[in-house]
Design an enzyme around this catalytic site. Structure first.
Site, PDB file in Angstrom:
ATOM      1  N   SER A  21      36.722  40.008  30.669  1.00 47.28           N
ATOM      2  CA  SER A  21      38.071  40.472  31.022  1.00 47.28           C
ATOM      3  C   SER A  21      38.320  40.399  32.527  1.00 47.28           C
ATOM      4  CB  SER A  21      38.322  41.882  30.499  1.00 47.28           C
ATOM      5  OG  SER A  21      37.500  42.803  31.170  1.00 47.28           O
ATOM      6  N   SER A  22      37.297  40.618  33.350  1.00 42.50           N
ATOM      7  CA  SER A  22      37.553  40.601  34.794  1.00 42.50           C
ATOM      8  C   SER A  22      37.848  39.179  35.278  1.00 42.50           C
ATOM      9  CB  SER A  22      36.421  41.255  35.589  1.00 42.50           C
ATOM     10  OG  SER A  22      35.331  40.391  35.698  1.00 42.50           O
ATOM     11  N   ALA A  23      37.125  38.189  34.738  1.00 42.94           N
ATOM     12  CA  ALA A  23      37.419  36.802  35.115  1.00 42.94           C
ATOM     13  C   ALA A  23      38.781  36.385  34.545  1.00 42.94           C
ATOM     14  CB  ALA A  23      36.329  35.864  34.607  1.00 42.94           C
ATOM     15  N   ALA A  24      39.094  36.861  33.329  1.00 42.86           N
ATOM     16  CA  ALA A  24      40.359  36.463  32.688  1.00 42.86           C
ATOM     17  C   ALA A  24      41.562  37.036  33.434  1.00 42.86           C
ATOM     18  CB  ALA A  24      40.376  36.906  31.232  1.00 42.86           C
TER      19      ALA A  24
ATOM     20  N   ASP B 210      31.556  32.994  33.632  1.00 46.84           N
ATOM     21  CA  ASP B 210      32.793  33.578  33.087  1.00 46.84           C
ATOM     22  C   ASP B 210      34.011  32.837  33.620  1.00 46.84           C
ATOM     23  OD1 ASP B 210      31.103  35.410  32.002  1.00 46.84           O
ATOM     24  OD2 ASP B 210      32.211  37.173  32.680  1.00 46.84           O
TER      25      ASP B 210
ATOM     26  N   GLY C 179      31.886  42.396  27.728  1.00 45.67           N
ATOM     27  CA  GLY C 179      31.204  41.112  27.694  1.00 45.67           C
ATOM     28  C   GLY C 179      32.096  39.958  27.292  1.00 45.67           C
TER      29      GLY C 179
END
Ligand code: PMV
Length: 312
Positions: free
Chosen positions: A101-104, A145, A98
């Site tokens: 991490s995927s957007a980052a 995100d 949450g």
């Protein structure tokens, strides 16, 4: 340029996860406690990815990295990046908790490629690529995100409308605790979509209530009233639990925080695992909460002063 590098922090959703998918407002901020560094350069034989969860040829990247491979495909096509390349990803953001991490990872890679190609990475340009990759990773992302992480300030976000910077300046501290259990954002978002089909009246009402709580939280922040913000967080957690997005690990840490002087506590992000947040009156009480949550089984904790974003 021989090497390109890009950095992106994680993010915390303070209020409004899930209801943001249904057009309600949400408050989020880039979270400097965690981040991802990406570097990219030419390679000899084949395009290669080096990261903690996968290292090997790009062509053999697992399906769980589809957001990265799809993003690279778009970037290669757009920039005509010289292939093969070597991409290194260093992350301190726990995956699937949450914290975005995927957007980052997508923002860090996009910034690294822009840097390599010596083009200015404006937020708008970065978002153009990242949103396409996020659509693959998430299914039906609200865009919160990617928007939060590609920026530098706390934001008030509304799907389809956009975002505006939000002054998150309050005399309080936010403690973040990782349950250590992977969250299931995609599944939780899908299950809520099913609820929406089965019980549209009730589910819509719950979404609107969550939206109202976000608006109340916004007012509480503007007036520097931590007690009221804490209360909004507790009420939001109650609704998120009804929507099936909490779980026993989250409930346990949330309950522990509330029994130990937290002004409010709730899950953050997709839920069903991942992280919770607790509002503390001051730094001493926040640090004490961190220790207590670690003793209660949290994998890791962070603390963030909510006054740090003051615009002077
Ligand atoms: O679990 P995360 O960090 O990807 O946060 C997701 C936030 C949701 O509102 C649950 C989904 C979305 O796309 O907004």
């Amino acid at each position: 340029k021989s090497i390109g590098s890009g950095y992106a922090s994680g993010k915390i959703i303070l209020m409004g996860e899930h209801s943001v998918v249904y057009g309600e407002p949400a408050i989020a901020f880039p979270f400097s406690g965690t981040g991802i560094q990406a570097t990219i350069q030419a390679n000899d034989l084949e395009s290669w990815i080096e990261s903690s969860f996968f290292h090997g040829p790009l062509s053999k990247a697992p399906n769980t990295m589809r957001n990265v491979t799809v993003l690279l495909w778009y970037l290669v096509k757009h920039f005509k990046i010289p292939e093969p390349f070597y991409l290194k990803i260093d992350s301190s953001i726990p995956a699937e908790r949450g914290m975005g991490s995927s957007a980052a990872v997508a923002v860090a890679i996009t910034r690294a490629v822009f840097d390599w190609m010596e083009e200015a990475a404006t937020q708008e340009k970065v978002l153009h690529f990242v949103n396409q990759a996020e659509a693959v990773a998430h299914g039906n992302p609200s865009g919160i995100d990617a928007t939060t992480i590609s920026g530098t300030e706390p934001i008030l976000y509304q799907k389809g409308i956009g975002f505006r910077p939000f002054q998150l300046n309050m005399d309080a501290f936010l403690v973040v605790a990782d349950t250590g259990v992977k969250g299931q954002t995609r599944k939780a978002v899908k299950d809520i979509a099913k609820l929406m089909e089965m019980r549209p009246y009730e589910t819509n009402k719950q979404m609107r209530s969550l939206g109202k709580l976000t608006a109340q939280a916004q007012q509480a922040i503007l007036k520097n009233r931590p007690q009221i913000l804490g209360d909004c967080m507790n009420q939001a957690q109650g609704l998120l639990r009804l929507l099936g997005t909490s779980n026993s690990h989250l409930d346990h840490l949330i309950q522990t925080a509330l029994e130990n002087q937290a002004l409010g506590a709730k899950l953050t992000g997709g839920g069903r695992g991942g992280c919770m947040i607790a509002l503390a009156e001051n730094e001493t009480s926040g640090r004490r909460l961190q220790r207590i949550l670690l003793d209660a089984g949290a994998r890791n904790t962070w603390i963030e002063g909510l006054g740090v974003y003051a615009h002077v």
